[in-house]
Design a protein around this motif. Structure first.
Motif: not given
Length: 91
Positions: A40-41, A45-52, A66-69, A72-76
């Motif tokens: 869930t975390s 984190l993926t959602f927030l990276a995608g939002l920003l 796991t946080a690195t992944l 990366l999934r949320g970033m362009p």
């Protein structure tokens, strides 16, 4: 209240599943006796990276990835992620 929170957390984890890459990182975490970021975390984190939508990000303390992944999934695709960890065993 803590029981209600624990039950809610377990229910949330059921709806934020993992994939093969996430599962591999979690297995490595167990091998190194480290605690990975909960699914869930990771999803948050993926959602927030995608939002920003950052063009670059720095992660300090990579752990087992796991946080690195999640980042990366949320970033362009053109984004750059620099991950730093002082523990050579998990680099």
């Amino acid at each position: 209240m803590s029981r209600d929170w624990a039950a809610s957390a377990r229910m949330a984890e059921q709806y934020n599943g993992t994939d093969v890459v996430d599962d591999a990182a979690r297995t490595i975490a167990q091998d190194y006796r480290r605690r990975p970021l909960p699914p869930t975390s990771s999803a948050t984190l993926t959602f927030l990276a995608g939002l920003l939508n950052p063009s670059a990000a720095i992660e300090v303390g990579t752990g087992t990835g796991t946080a690195t992944l999640a980042l990366l999934r949320g970033m362009p695709r053109s984004g750059i992620l620099t991950a730093i960890d002082t523990d050579a065993e998990v680099q």
